[in-house]
Enzyme design. Structure first.
Site, PDB file in Angstrom:
ATOM      1  N   SER A   1     -13.448  -2.454  -2.045  1.00 47.25           N
ATOM      2  CA  SER A   1     -13.794  -1.742  -0.819  1.00 47.25           C
ATOM      3  C   SER A   1     -15.262  -1.369  -0.783  1.00 47.25           C
ATOM      4  O   SER A   1     -15.883  -1.121  -1.816  1.00 47.25           O
ATOM      5  CB  SER A   1     -12.980  -0.446  -0.715  1.00 47.25           C
ATOM      6  OG  SER A   1     -11.618  -0.717  -0.605  1.00 47.25           O
TER       7      SER A   1
ATOM      8  N   ARG B   1       0.853  -1.194   0.000  1.00 48.35           N
ATOM      9  CA  ARG B   1       0.000   0.000   0.000  1.00 48.35           C
ATOM     10  C   ARG B   1       0.883   1.236   0.000  1.00 48.35           C
ATOM     11  O   ARG B   1       1.339   1.689   1.041  1.00 48.35           O
ATOM     12  CB  ARG B   1      -0.912  -0.004   1.213  1.00 48.35           C
ATOM     13  CG  ARG B   1      -1.936   1.115   1.205  1.00 48.35           C
ATOM     14  CD  ARG B   1      -2.869   0.965   2.397  1.00 48.35           C
ATOM     15  NE  ARG B   1      -4.036   1.806   2.295  1.00 48.35           N
ATOM     16  CZ  ARG B   1      -4.090   3.055   2.760  1.00 48.35           C
ATOM     17  NH1 ARG B   1      -3.051   3.588   3.357  1.00 48.35           N
ATOM     18  NH2 ARG B   1      -5.197   3.748   2.628  1.00 48.35           N
TER      19      ARG B   1
ATOM     20  N   LYS C   1      -7.393   6.972   7.012  1.00 47.59           N
ATOM     21  CA  LYS C   1      -8.567   7.471   6.279  1.00 47.59           C
ATOM     22  C   LYS C   1      -9.278   8.496   7.166  1.00 47.59           C
ATOM     23  O   LYS C   1     -10.386   8.260   7.650  1.00 47.59           O
ATOM     24  CB  LYS C   1      -9.510   6.329   5.928  1.00 47.59           C
ATOM     25  CG  LYS C   1      -8.899   5.336   4.971  1.00 47.59           C
ATOM     26  CD  LYS C   1      -9.948   4.727   4.092  1.00 47.59           C
ATOM     27  CE  LYS C   1      -9.310   3.757   3.155  1.00 47.59           C
ATOM     28  NZ  LYS C   1      -9.336   4.168   1.796  1.00 47.59           N
TER      29      LYS C   1
END
Length: 187
Positions: A93, A27, A122
């Site tokens: 997602s 990521r 997030k």
């Protein structure tokens, strides 16, 4: 049970793999594909050495070039069909029951649901909580991987409401302890 560690470097991948992560996801947001591939090669090597499933976040071309097992696509990411054609596992997602139903119609290999709790990765996404996670798990056929604010103190609660596993970013260094907690919760 699935312990999905999201990492950005080979040292973190090594720690997560040695601790029992079953999936390692590279990521590194916003990098051009060539740079992502270059930085992903050592992570791919760690996964191969530990026989851990290797997934790339957001970038189907990088996943293909790295020989990854799969790709995780966020809500705005393209490439689902290309990933399937390449034989990649595909995770998608979702943040709500309705979105999970829509995503599930595409027949992903798993759905990453969350954030379950608030998380600095997030900051603009509201936490959905365990009740919504339970509801999502109850309406989809794909396995649900809970993500967002998960650590040793709350991972078992995700399995208790129906998640097939958890995904962690900051807690990837706690892989061994998480694996033990999840194993006890799965009994």
């Amino acid at each position: 049970m699935i312990l999905h560690a999201l990492v950005g470097d080979p040292a973190m991948a090594e720690t997560a793999a040695a601790g029992g992560a079953t999936v390692i996801q590279l990521r590194l947001k916003g990098l051009p594909t060539p740079e992502l591939v270059e930085r992903g090669r050592p992570v791919a090597a760690v996964c191969a050495r530990h026989a851990v499933t290797f997934v790339v976040n957001d970038d189907v071309a990088a996943a293909i070039e790295l020989g990854a097992d799969g790709v995780h696509l966020g809500r705005g990411d393209e490439g689902f069909e290309r990933a399937r054609e390449a034989g990649l596992l595909v995770g998608l997602s979702a943040q709500s029951v309705d979105e999970s139903r829509q995503v599930d119609r595409r027949r992903p290999d798993y759905i990453g649901a969350g954030p379950v709790w608030t998380t600095p990765t997030k900051p603009d996404a509201p936490a959905i909580g365990l009740e919504a996670l339970r509801d999502i798990c109850g309406v989809v056929s794909a396995p649900v991987i809970a993500i967002g604010g998960i650590d040793v103190s709350n991972a078992a609660a995700c399995l208790a409401v129906g998640a097939a596993g958890v995904a962690v970013v900051r807690a990837a260094v706690q892989a061994r302890a998480l694996r033990e907690v999840l194993a006890r919760a799965a009994v």
